[in-house]
Design an enzyme around this catalytic site. Structure first.
Site, short mmCIF file in Angstrom:
data_model
loop_
_atom_site.label_atom_id
_atom_site.label_comp_id
_atom_site.label_asym_id
_atom_site.label_seq_id
_atom_site.Cartn_x
_atom_site.Cartn_y
_atom_site.Cartn_z
N THR A 18 43.34 54.60 48.39
CA THR A 18 43.86 54.52 47.03
C THR A 18 42.99 53.66 46.10
O THR A 18 42.63 54.10 45.01
CB THR A 18 45.27 53.88 47.06
OG1 THR A 18 45.99 54.45 48.16
CG2 THR A 18 46.02 54.12 45.79
N VAL A 19 42.68 52.47 46.55
CA VAL A 19 41.97 51.53 45.67
C VAL A 19 40.54 51.98 45.43
O VAL A 19 40.06 51.99 44.28
CB VAL A 19 42.00 50.10 46.26
CG1 VAL A 19 41.36 49.13 45.28
CG2 VAL A 19 43.42 49.69 46.56
N GLU A 68 40.15 39.20 42.86
CA GLU A 68 41.30 39.28 41.95
C GLU A 68 42.37 40.22 42.47
O GLU A 68 43.57 39.97 42.34
CB GLU A 68 40.81 39.72 40.56
CG GLU A 68 41.88 39.77 39.50
CD GLU A 68 42.52 38.42 39.22
OE1 GLU A 68 43.63 38.22 39.75
OE2 GLU A 68 41.92 37.59 38.51
N GLY A 97 48.02 42.39 42.67
CA GLY A 97 47.47 43.64 42.13
C GLY A 97 46.78 43.49 40.79
O GLY A 97 45.78 42.78 40.66
N ILE A 147 47.65 42.07 38.01
CA ILE A 147 47.83 40.84 37.23
C ILE A 147 46.62 39.93 37.41
O ILE A 147 46.28 39.61 38.55
CB ILE A 147 49.09 40.07 37.69
CG1 ILE A 147 50.31 40.99 37.73
CG2 ILE A 147 49.33 38.86 36.82
CD1 ILE A 147 51.52 40.34 38.39
N LYS A 187 49.13 36.25 50.35
CA LYS A 187 48.84 35.98 48.94
C LYS A 187 49.16 34.53 48.59
O LYS A 187 48.42 33.88 47.86
CB LYS A 187 49.66 36.94 48.07
CG LYS A 187 49.24 38.40 48.26
CD LYS A 187 50.27 39.35 47.66
CE LYS A 187 49.94 40.80 47.95
NZ LYS A 187 51.10 41.68 47.67
#
Lengths: 426, 426
Positions: free
Chosen positions: B10-11, B127, B132, B134, B203
């Site tokens: 996906t990314v 980042e 995600g 933000i 995270k």
């Protein structure tokens, strides 16, 4: 990094405190030491609670630019003209980085200053100019750099948000709450800059340029303040599931850019509606990132100084960007859409005498302008006194609504000017 | 800027799309052109909806590091070990900037990779690894750089937030809502990484290091997932004015640092309580800036790719920071406070048989542990079936509460294990 600070008001003092208290933190982060070597302020002798020992004093702030000991200039004076502008120009021309908290200056002369910064190959940074402590300039310019932004909007003035929140919570009128806000120090003695929407418009003009890569164009921002928001409007808003907020909205459409500051009805369940008191919040919408929200204190010594120092740290660490995210010669002129072209739903409050046929007459006007009504509410029943008729329209062009309201105002049974508040589509 | 992309899930696909669609925007912002010259993925032939024409294919992603045409490596594979880690190490050792979205890798090997990046004088950016789209890493590392951070907390896992929001809205049980979330693609077939809190803990460990300038220490994060949150707890929460959210909280006290991920009762009127569905939100509190809130999509193709590309743009523009905001040799080892030492208010739900004296017995246990009770609620009345007794405590040390609950569990009239949820002090 030897710093010259122009302006020793709230923000300037906050900056001196950060440098004094966080010397180690700042040098750990950047590998450099920060020292304020020169300052300029209104009064040399005033007790500000911070020491000015060892700092050169300048009566004329512009002289900071030519002090050979000053590596970087912080312009914390304010105002779009005069000393503030002269200092920024002089410092950039002298090849010195400039950090400013001056929204008026950036809104009015931003593009020209950006060009000057580029010509002299020095950074011009202004995180503190928009939404105080919230790092929104950085987010727009760097964090969302890979997005085409479709819209940026938010609560950009804490004074107005405080007043509107208090009106909502107490049921009080604008004038009374403004007076309280002034007593508490949340509003200036001359409140017009805040309550008439000018301050928010300065910030919006800057955000627009950052969002869409276009020259700053403060003059084309439509501005309407909060003086006419009444306790009645706030009560009706609640009844329909809304709150009233002063929003700045910049939106990109196929026709161009809308830039407007005005009171808005916002649905109670949105992030923006839940921002209360002196807080600011900005929502930025990008094609890949979707919607992002940033919230925090939009003013005050600590938050504003925090933003100023973020710029100082970035420059000291060699992290620089074009002033508005892209170089001036890459900016695109994009047409500005006048507010009359705005299409949206509207809240309308009419004050009419409750005579037979009045609703029929009003309905006919709306029908003639092809405005369809989503809901209509009549409150009160009194043949000889004015009563409120409140309408929510479906989507309509603002020009058509304005024509309808003019016609209604001319009615014999109109008791006061119709009142209109735009409904935000969030 | 010639880019090598490892991982075409996906990314990775999102990144290819941004570079394809926003070529002009990216080059306007940086003065450089971006080109993906090499890729690596699981299947060479799969249709991903983007063209791989002209890109060198590598079966082994680690080989991207040694391709002389690759200037920068994007590691979008995931996992704390294996190929992802090997590639990052190889690229940094080859002096190539690395951008990764890999929270597990950073949480487990972050400090060691930061050291390697510094040794080779290349940036390591991530980042996309936290929240995600933000730009929270940038905000913590740069935007709030002039602040001593006292606390950072937030909703760091969209899957859990979706499940908790749905449970609240539908009254459904965890298992049923999880099943729905899986059907909708909001939860993985093996959901444990998300619902057991591991992803949020990764995270949080990264945020802790950024906030307090301390080496990443994933192992000391206390982790409790949402599997045991029941429909009953959610209903009681509402009754007391709370919502239940899975929070990650990192807090600096005089004793050290608390790092914990667990379900929390949050007051309904807080920003965090109003974050619904798959959204993430982070609150960072600094001594000058006060409280700042960041909200947006925490996962998905567009938002995550937006964050990856923000790092790419920064690096291309020469804007670099130490990996965790300060160089590794400036980091401070700060003691970690075990969760038993946590002091706070607690929600406790007991399941007991409704016999005479049961409340007296419970009260005596709390008294003996010096826990004072703010409110107590008994629901249901049935001599032979279990009923719920719900308590909210005043502030107490977690160890004392645990002892009390152990004693209560041993009672004859206990019908099930006592359930405890921490109440957030926001």
């Amino acid at each position: 990094m030897r710093i010259g600070v122009a302006g020793l008001g709230t923000v300037g003092v906050g900056v001196l405190k950060i440098i004094e208290q966080h010397g180690k933190l700042l040098s750990d982060r950047t590998g450099r030491n920060f020292e304020v070597v020169a300052v300029s302020g209104r009064s040399r002798t005033k007790d500000r609670g911070v020491s000015l020992d060892g700092m050169t004093w300048y009566d004329n702030a512009v002289d900071l630019a030519s002090d050979p000991n000053v590596d970087m200039v912080l312009e914390l004076i304010g105002g779009s003209e005069g000393v503030a502008r002269d200092l920024c120009v002089a410092a950039l021309e002298a090849g010195k980085p400039v950090v400013t908290a001056n929204k008026a200056l950036l809104a009015v002369h931003g593009t020209e200053l950006a060009r000057l910064a580029e010509k002299n190959n020095v950074p011009l940074a202004y995180e503190a100019a928009v939404a105080g402590g919230i790092p929104i300039v950085k987010a727009m310019r760097e964090g969302l750099a890979a997005n085409a932004i479709s819209r940026v909007y938010g609560i950009l003035n804490g004074t107005c948000n405080y007043i509107l929140t208090e009106m909502e919570e107490t049921g009080g009128d604008f004038a009374a709450i403004l007076k309280d806000a002034q007593d508490l120090g949340y509003a200036e003695a001359d409140p017009s800059f805040d309550v008439d929407g000018v301050d928010a418009a300065h910030k919006l003009a800057i955000l627009t340029s950052l969002a869409f890569g276009t020259p700053v164009d403060f003059d084309s921002v439509y501005i309407e303040g909060i003086r006419e928001v009444s306790a009645q409007d706030i009560a009706f808003a609640q009844e329909f599931g809304y709150r009233i907020r002063l929003l700045g909205v910049a939106r990109r459409t196929e026709q161009g850019i809308e830039q407007r500051v005005h009171p808005c009805m916002v649905r109670k369940d949105t992030a923006i509606a839940n921002v209360s008191g002196v807080f600011n919040a900005v929502v930025a919408e990008g094609d890949f990132v979707d919607s992002t929200v940033y919230e925090g204190r939009g003013a005050g010594e600590g938050p504003t100084a925090s933003a100023v120092m973020a710029d100082v740290v970035d420059i000291a660490a060699g992290r620089v960007s074009p002033t508005f995210g892209i170089p001036v010669d890459k900016m695109t002129d994009i047409p500005k859409i006048p507010v009359e072209e705005h299409v949206g739903c509207y809240y309308v409050r009419l004050s009419v005498f409750d005579r037979p046929g009045v609703i029929a007459d009003i309905s006919a006007v709306f029908r003639d302008e092809e405005i369809s009504i989503e809901s209509l509410l009549q409150r009160g029943r009194s043949p000889e006194e004015a009563v409120s008729v409140v309408l929510i329209t479906h989507e309509v062009k603002e020009a058509a609504l304005s024509r309808a309201l003019e016609k209604i105002e001319a009615f014999d049974h109109s008791a006061a000017r119709p009142r209109m508040i735009r409904i935000a589509k969030l």
